[in-house]
Design an enzyme around this catalytic site. Structure first.
Site, mmCIF file in Angstrom:
data_model
loop_
_atom_site.group_PDB
_atom_site.id
_atom_site.type_symbol
_atom_site.label_atom_id
_atom_site.label_comp_id
_atom_site.label_asym_id
_atom_site.label_seq_id
_atom_site.Cartn_x
_atom_site.Cartn_y
_atom_site.Cartn_z
ATOM 1 N N TYR A 53 0.825 -1.220 0.000
ATOM 2 C CA TYR A 53 0.000 0.000 0.000
ATOM 3 C C TYR A 53 0.857 1.268 0.000
ATOM 4 C CZ TYR A 53 -4.120 -2.833 0.171
ATOM 5 O OH TYR A 53 -5.108 -3.730 -0.180
ATOM 6 N N GLN A 86 -15.308 2.229 -6.395
ATOM 7 C CA GLN A 86 -14.562 1.116 -5.794
ATOM 8 C C GLN A 86 -13.105 1.522 -5.609
ATOM 9 O OE1 GLN A 86 -15.766 -2.801 -7.959
ATOM 10 N NE2 GLN A 86 -16.458 -1.116 -9.236
ATOM 11 N N VAL A 88 -9.707 3.375 -4.389
ATOM 12 C CA VAL A 88 -9.207 3.889 -3.111
ATOM 13 C C VAL A 88 -8.374 5.158 -3.333
ATOM 14 C CG1 VAL A 88 -9.300 1.629 -2.005
ATOM 15 C CG2 VAL A 88 -7.185 2.336 -3.133
ATOM 16 N N ASP A 89 -8.227 5.569 -4.599
ATOM 17 C CA ASP A 89 -7.507 6.821 -4.857
ATOM 18 C C ASP A 89 -8.425 8.012 -4.578
ATOM 19 O OD1 ASP A 89 -8.960 7.731 -7.273
ATOM 20 O OD2 ASP A 89 -7.989 6.075 -8.324
ATOM 21 N N HIS A 104 -14.474 0.827 -1.028
ATOM 22 C CA HIS A 104 -13.359 -0.034 -0.625
ATOM 23 C C HIS A 104 -12.297 0.700 0.175
ATOM 24 C CE1 HIS A 104 -14.467 -2.985 -4.116
ATOM 25 N NE2 HIS A 104 -15.263 -3.092 -3.081
HETATM 26 P P1 OAD Z 1 -10.603 -4.314 -12.631
HETATM 27 O O1 OAD Z 1 -9.123 -4.262 -12.817
HETATM 28 O O2 OAD Z 1 -11.207 -5.612 -12.279
HETATM 29 O O3 OAD Z 1 -11.316 -3.795 -13.951
HETATM 30 C C1 OAD Z 1 -10.878 -2.628 -14.580
HETATM 31 C C2 OAD Z 1 -11.765 -2.349 -15.765
HETATM 32 O O4 OAD Z 1 -11.334 -1.116 -16.323
HETATM 33 C C3 OAD Z 1 -11.736 -3.397 -16.867
HETATM 34 O O5 OAD Z 1 -13.064 -3.699 -17.286
HETATM 35 C C4 OAD Z 1 -10.945 -2.706 -17.985
HETATM 36 O O6 OAD Z 1 -11.368 -3.106 -19.281
HETATM 37 C C5 OAD Z 1 -11.298 -1.248 -17.734
HETATM 38 N N1 OAD Z 1 -10.328 -0.257 -18.251
HETATM 39 C C6 OAD Z 1 -9.011 -0.393 -18.494
HETATM 40 N N2 OAD Z 1 -8.482 0.765 -18.943
HETATM 41 C C7 OAD Z 1 -9.506 1.662 -18.972
HETATM 42 C C8 OAD Z 1 -9.621 3.052 -19.340
HETATM 43 N N3 OAD Z 1 -8.569 3.758 -19.748
HETATM 44 N N4 OAD Z 1 -10.841 3.635 -19.231
HETATM 45 C C9 OAD Z 1 -11.921 2.928 -18.813
HETATM 46 N N5 OAD Z 1 -11.868 1.632 -18.469
HETATM 47 C C10 OAD Z 1 -10.686 1.013 -18.532
HETATM 48 O O7 OAD Z 1 -10.949 -3.173 -11.546
HETATM 49 P P2 OAD Z 1 -12.264 -3.007 -10.661
HETATM 50 O O8 OAD Z 1 -13.458 -3.542 -11.360
HETATM 51 O O9 OAD Z 1 -12.282 -1.602 -10.190
HETATM 52 O O10 OAD Z 1 -10.721 -4.169 -4.561
HETATM 53 O O11 OAD Z 1 -11.920 -3.948 -9.445
HETATM 54 C C11 OAD Z 1 -12.805 -4.036 -8.372
HETATM 55 C C12 OAD Z 1 -12.055 -4.293 -7.094
HETATM 56 O O12 OAD Z 1 -11.196 -5.416 -7.246
HETATM 57 C C13 OAD Z 1 -11.109 -3.178 -6.679
HETATM 58 O O13 OAD Z 1 -11.769 -2.140 -5.991
HETATM 59 C C14 OAD Z 1 -10.107 -3.869 -5.824
HETATM 60 C C15 OAD Z 1 -9.900 -5.097 -6.677
HETATM 61 O O14 OAD Z 1 -9.432 -6.228 -6.044
HETATM 62 C C16 OAD Z 1 -9.996 -4.230 -3.445
HETATM 63 O O15 OAD Z 1 -8.780 -4.126 -3.424
HETATM 64 C C17 OAD Z 1 -10.804 -4.464 -2.224
#
Ligand code: OAD
Length: 231
Positions: A53, A86, A88-89, A104
């Site tokens: 972190y 979701q 944390v930034d 989160h």
């Molecule tokens: P993911 O990494 O699972 O998904 C990121 C999404 O962003 C994907 O669908 C990509 O296609 C998309 N993406 C990539 N580049 C992009 C861009 N420039 N513009 C728009 N979209 C883009 O991330 P989250 O769904 O946020 O939790 O993950 C959910 C949670 O899983 C997080 O909050 C974290 C993680 O484990 C914890 O740490 C508790």
């Protein structure tokens, strides 16, 4: 004003140089999630958890909000806008958005390991073993780890229940309960999903904007202005 609810994930911060989790080259390719983001990891290897972190926080301090975050601020002129993130930034905050709910946790905060109500701002990038709360207990990152409850979920659900329009940006919709928040939105409302990649969803009424957040939010603004703003 109509209620616009925006659910954001790591993708909205990607163009600010913050790594996503599940894309190629994403964080969970580099690290085993259970070794850095779980209560068990904190128990067995707190040094590694702190380092993970601290590294994330260092990167965040070098980053700035991008066109996606800023575009959402512009939409506050036309909508009663609530962001449920979701992430944390703090890039939504730094862009200037007003209503932000962190599901989160927050990377720039620490909290007491004996009293979850004691939450502190972290000065700079580093939180150390030995840093304590006012009751003398070790501070931990103010992050919701895998296997932990999501305290903000009830408030998030009630925000979603009031949505007239729902927007999803940059999340793979893999992690629950966040991924189920759309279930709380009134049936049949328009849903927009911005992501450069395919995201599987079984929801109806979804308009896909297959773009990165920067371009995608600009397109969304044009669509929403045309469809929902009468002046
Ligand atoms: P993911 O990494 O699972 O998904 C990121 C999404 O962003 C994907 O669908 C990509 O296609 C998309 N993406 C990539 N580049 C992009 C861009 N420039 N513009 C728009 N979209 C883009 O991330 P989250 O769904 O946020 O939790 O993950 C959910 C949670 O899983 C997080 O909050 C974290 C993680 O484990 C914890 O740490 C508790």
């Amino acid at each position: 004003m109509k209620n616009l609810v925006v659910l954001t994930g790591a993708g909205i911060s990607a163009e600010s140089g913050i790594k996503t989790f599940r894309d190629m080259g994403g964080l969970w390719e580099e690290y085993d999630v259970m070794e850095v983001a779980s209560p068990q990891a904190w128990e067995s290897n707190p040094e590694l958890v702190m380092r993970f972190y601290n590294e994330r926080r260092k990167k965040l301090l070098e980053a700035s909000p991008n066109k996606g975050h800023k575009g959402l601020v512009e939409l506050e002129k036309y909508f009663d806008l609530h962001i449920v993130t979701q992430n944390v930034d703090d890039l939504h905050e730094r862009a200037g958005s007003k209503n932000i709910l962190h599901l989160h946790g927050e990377l720039k905060k620490a909290r007491s390991t004996i009293d979850p109500n004691l939450v502190y701002d972290i000065d700079g990038w580093e939180l150390k073993l030995g840093d304590t709360c006012e009751k003398g207990s070790q501070l931990r990152p103010h992050i919701v780890w895998f296997g932990e409850a999501v305290p903000a979920i009830a408030e998030a659900a009630s925000i979603c229940e009031r949505a007239d329009i729902f927007v999803v940006i940059g999340t793979s919709l893999n992690v629950y309960p966040a991924a189920g928040l759309l279930d709380y939105a009134p049936k049949g409302i328009p849903i927009f999903l911005i992501d450069p990649n395919d995201v599987h969803t079984s929801y109806k009424n979804v308009s896909f904007i297959k773009e990165k957040a920067g371009t995608g939010v600009q397109k969304l603004i044009d669509i929403l202005k045309e469809k929902f703003i009468n002046d």
